[in-house]
Design a protein around this motif. Structure first.
Motif, PDB file in Angstrom:
ATOM      1  N   ARG A  40     -22.438  21.875  29.205  1.00  0.00           N
ATOM      2  CA  ARG A  40     -21.299  21.735  28.289  1.00  0.00           C
ATOM      3  C   ARG A  40     -20.393  22.954  28.394  1.00  0.00           C
ATOM      4  O   ARG A  40     -20.750  23.971  29.002  1.00  0.00           O
ATOM      5  N   THR A  41     -19.225  22.844  27.771  1.00  0.00           N
ATOM      6  CA  THR A  41     -18.263  23.940  27.697  1.00  0.00           C
ATOM      7  C   THR A  41     -17.740  24.026  26.269  1.00  0.00           C
ATOM      8  O   THR A  41     -18.016  23.139  25.441  1.00  0.00           O
ATOM      9  N   PRO A  42     -16.975  25.068  25.927  1.00  0.00           N
ATOM     10  CA  PRO A  42     -16.398  25.126  24.583  1.00  0.00           C
ATOM     11  C   PRO A  42     -15.548  23.905  24.232  1.00  0.00           C
ATOM     12  O   PRO A  42     -15.371  23.605  23.049  1.00  0.00           O
ATOM     13  N   PRO A  89     -18.246  38.489  16.776  1.00  0.00           N
ATOM     14  CA  PRO A  89     -17.341  38.090  17.864  1.00  0.00           C
ATOM     15  C   PRO A  89     -17.981  38.097  19.248  1.00  0.00           C
ATOM     16  O   PRO A  89     -17.710  37.226  20.077  1.00  0.00           O
ATOM     17  N   GLY A  90     -18.844  39.077  19.511  1.00  0.00           N
ATOM     18  CA  GLY A  90     -19.450  39.193  20.828  1.00  0.00           C
ATOM     19  C   GLY A  90     -20.420  38.084  21.173  1.00  0.00           C
ATOM     20  O   GLY A  90     -20.826  37.954  22.336  1.00  0.00           O
ATOM     21  N   LEU A  91     -20.804  37.276  20.188  1.00  0.00           N
ATOM     22  CA  LEU A  91     -21.680  36.140  20.485  1.00  0.00           C
ATOM     23  C   LEU A  91     -20.943  35.032  21.223  1.00  0.00           C
ATOM     24  O   LEU A  91     -21.578  34.073  21.676  1.00  0.00           O
ATOM     25  N   HIS A  92     -19.627  35.166  21.374  1.00  0.00           N
ATOM     26  CA  HIS A  92     -18.881  34.148  22.123  1.00  0.00           C
ATOM     27  C   HIS A  92     -19.429  34.000  23.537  1.00  0.00           C
ATOM     28  O   HIS A  92     -19.566  32.880  24.054  1.00  0.00           O
ATOM     29  N   ALA A  93     -19.768  35.113  24.187  1.00  0.00           N
ATOM     30  CA  ALA A  93     -20.313  35.039  25.539  1.00  0.00           C
ATOM     31  C   ALA A  93     -21.639  34.292  25.557  1.00  0.00           C
ATOM     32  O   ALA A  93     -21.918  33.511  26.478  1.00  0.00           O
ATOM     33  N   GLU A  94     -22.454  34.497  24.525  1.00  0.00           N
ATOM     34  CA  GLU A  94     -23.728  33.776  24.437  1.00  0.00           C
ATOM     35  C   GLU A  94     -23.491  32.291  24.176  1.00  0.00           C
ATOM     36  O   GLU A  94     -24.228  31.438  24.697  1.00  0.00           O
ATOM     37  N   LEU A  95     -22.481  31.985  23.387  1.00  0.00           N
ATOM     38  CA  LEU A  95     -22.130  30.582  23.153  1.00  0.00           C
ATOM     39  C   LEU A  95     -21.783  29.894  24.468  1.00  0.00           C
ATOM     40  O   LEU A  95     -22.296  28.810  24.775  1.00  0.00           O
ATOM     41  N   VAL A  96     -20.913  30.528  25.251  1.00  0.00           N
ATOM     42  CA  VAL A  96     -20.485  29.931  26.522  1.00  0.00           C
ATOM     43  C   VAL A  96     -21.682  29.748  27.452  1.00  0.00           C
ATOM     44  O   VAL A  96     -21.832  28.707  28.104  1.00  0.00           O
ATOM     45  N   ALA A  99     -27.432  35.518  13.646  1.00  0.00           N
ATOM     46  CA  ALA A  99     -27.607  34.300  14.437  1.00  0.00           C
ATOM     47  C   ALA A  99     -26.551  33.264  14.105  1.00  0.00           C
ATOM     48  O   ALA A  99     -25.958  33.258  13.020  1.00  0.00           O
ATOM     49  N   ALA A 100     -26.325  32.379  15.072  1.00  0.00           N
ATOM     50  CA  ALA A 100     -25.506  31.179  14.886  1.00  0.00           C
ATOM     51  C   ALA A 100     -26.250  30.033  15.566  1.00  0.00           C
ATOM     52  O   ALA A 100     -27.173  30.257  16.363  1.00  0.00           O
ATOM     53  N   TYR A 101     -25.851  28.807  15.262  1.00  0.00           N
ATOM     54  CA  TYR A 101     -26.630  27.648  15.687  1.00  0.00           C
ATOM     55  C   TYR A 101     -25.738  26.560  16.277  1.00  0.00           C
ATOM     56  O   TYR A 101     -24.568  26.422  15.903  1.00  0.00           O
ATOM     57  N   LEU A 102     -26.344  25.772  17.175  1.00  0.00           N
ATOM     58  CA  LEU A 102     -25.662  24.641  17.805  1.00  0.00           C
ATOM     59  C   LEU A 102     -26.469  23.379  17.552  1.00  0.00           C
ATOM     60  O   LEU A 102     -27.693  23.365  17.766  1.00  0.00           O
ATOM     61  N   VAL A 103     -25.797  22.345  17.092  1.00  0.00           N
ATOM     62  CA  VAL A 103     -26.368  21.005  17.023  1.00  0.00           C
ATOM     63  C   VAL A 103     -25.764  20.223  18.184  1.00  0.00           C
ATOM     64  O   VAL A 103     -24.537  20.062  18.260  1.00  0.00           O
ATOM     65  N   VAL A 104     -26.612  19.769  19.094  1.00  0.00           N
ATOM     66  CA  VAL A 104     -26.165  19.167  20.349  1.00  0.00           C
ATOM     67  C   VAL A 104     -26.470  17.670  20.331  1.00  0.00           C
ATOM     68  O   VAL A 104     -27.623  17.268  20.146  1.00  0.00           O
ATOM     69  N   THR A 105     -25.442  16.859  20.512  1.00  0.00           N
ATOM     70  CA  THR A 105     -25.596  15.411  20.560  1.00  0.00           C
ATOM     71  C   THR A 105     -24.816  14.867  21.756  1.00  0.00           C
ATOM     72  O   THR A 105     -23.993  15.578  22.341  1.00  0.00           O
ATOM     73  N   PRO A 130     -34.562  20.131  21.738  1.00  0.00           N
ATOM     74  CA  PRO A 130     -33.480  19.777  22.662  1.00  0.00           C
ATOM     75  C   PRO A 130     -32.118  19.621  21.993  1.00  0.00           C
ATOM     76  O   PRO A 130     -31.087  19.844  22.639  1.00  0.00           O
ATOM     77  N   SER A 131     -32.095  19.284  20.714  1.00  0.00           N
ATOM     78  CA  SER A 131     -30.823  19.079  20.010  1.00  0.00           C
ATOM     79  C   SER A 131     -30.439  20.247  19.117  1.00  0.00           C
ATOM     80  O   SER A 131     -29.403  20.190  18.445  1.00  0.00           O
ATOM     81  N   LEU A 132     -31.247  21.294  19.123  1.00  0.00           N
ATOM     82  CA  LEU A 132     -31.048  22.398  18.189  1.00  0.00           C
ATOM     83  C   LEU A 132     -31.232  23.718  18.923  1.00  0.00           C
ATOM     84  O   LEU A 132     -32.308  23.992  19.463  1.00  0.00           O
ATOM     85  N   HIS A 133     -30.166  24.525  18.947  1.00  0.00           N
ATOM     86  CA  HIS A 133     -30.188  25.781  19.695  1.00  0.00           C
ATOM     87  C   HIS A 133     -29.687  26.924  18.818  1.00  0.00           C
ATOM     88  O   HIS A 133     -28.858  26.720  17.922  1.00  0.00           O
ATOM     89  N   ARG A 134     -30.189  28.125  19.110  1.00  0.00           N
ATOM     90  CA  ARG A 134     -29.737  29.329  18.416  1.00  0.00           C
ATOM     91  C   ARG A 134     -29.171  30.305  19.429  1.00  0.00           C
ATOM     92  O   ARG A 134     -29.683  30.434  20.546  1.00  0.00           O
ATOM     93  N   ILE A 135     -28.099  30.992  19.040  1.00  0.00           N
ATOM     94  CA  ILE A 135     -27.603  32.137  19.799  1.00  0.00           C
ATOM     95  C   ILE A 135     -27.632  33.349  18.881  1.00  0.00           C
ATOM     96  O   ILE A 135     -27.698  33.226  17.663  1.00  0.00           O
ATOM     97  N   GLY A 136     -27.593  34.523  19.480  1.00  0.00           N
ATOM     98  CA  GLY A 136     -27.715  35.741  18.702  1.00  0.00           C
ATOM     99  C   GLY A 136     -29.160  36.194  18.684  1.00  0.00           C
ATOM    100  O   GLY A 136     -29.885  36.079  19.673  1.00  0.00           O
TER     101      GLY A 136
END
Length: 239
Positions: free
Chosen positions: A49-51, A34-41, A16-22, A5-11
């Protein structure tokens, strides 16, 4: 993609890139292409959440396939971008990788190039403003990420350890999918400036004791950092 729940991957396993969510916000580790921005959003939206909830982007090094959308987040949302001082020139479009001689298989290379094209990697959005790191810092960002110097792939390569998610983000300190051969499993990453130095630096990863080892290329590894490092060293011995 949710790992926890606190750890996500995009790509993908290619890049790949990663999100730590708190509750305090989100820390992004590496920014892929650069194109992973859409996946991030989209990933942020799935979490409500949002950027604007991203508090910082921490880059493991300055190669173009890790810079991705970092400059865009800084420019559009004022998100600070952290990178080691020794890789700032590289991340601004200056110094290039030294080690050009690589093993490769045509199919894997074509697959990597095709993915890079689809995700906007033809033109790198180089950094213009950064927060410089020097190694050993604990950053005032969600998850309190700890900066571990990992010179070898590049002079300013780092790993990022986030104890709260039991994960160490390694960039190209190692790979679990060789982008030029398609081989899977923990191994040294291609395009490494100083291969022996990179292998020596792996000892610092073991000290974290992390369960998750998260590379910039390849599948997430949940078998523990000690096993991952042993596998990389064994792969290096096999050549």
């Amino acid at each position: 993609m949710e790992l926890t729940p606190s750890l996500h991957r995009i790509g993908s396993d290619v890049v790949a890139a990663y999100l730590v969510v708190t509750p305090d916000g989100v820390t992004v580790i590496d920014a892929g292409l650069p194109g992973l921005h859409a996946e991030l959003v989209a990933e942020l939206a799935s979490l409500g959440r949002t950027p604007a909830d991203v508090r910082g982007v921490v880059l493991t090094h300055g190669d173009g396939d890790h810079l991705g959308f970092a400059e865009r987040l800084r420019r559009e949302h004022g998100v600070p971008v952290f990178i080691h001082a020794a890789d700032v020139a590289r991340a601004k479009g200056g110094a290039k990788p030294k080690n050009a001689k690589q093993r490769m298989r045509l199919g894997a290379v074509l697959g990597f190039l095709a993915y890079t094209l689809r995700k906007g990697g033809v033109k790198t959005d180089w950094l213009t403003e950064v927060v410089e790191l020097h190694g050993g810092e604990t950053l005032d960002l969600p998850g309190s990420p700890q900066v571990i110097p990992m010179p070898g792939h590049s002079e300013g390569s780092i790993a990022v350890f986030v104890p709260g998610v039991d994960a160490v983000f390694v960039g190209d300190a190692l790979t679990t999918r060789h982008v030029l051969t398609g081989e899977v499993g923990p191994a040294p990453a291609p395009f490494t400036d100083e291969p022996e130095q990179a292998l020596d630096a792996l000892s610092a990863l073991v000290e974290t004791g992390a369960t998750w080892v998260l590379p910039g290329h390849g599948a997430p590894w949940s078998g523990g950092v000690t096993a991952a490092v042993e596998a990389v060293r064994a792969a290096a011995r096999r050549g």
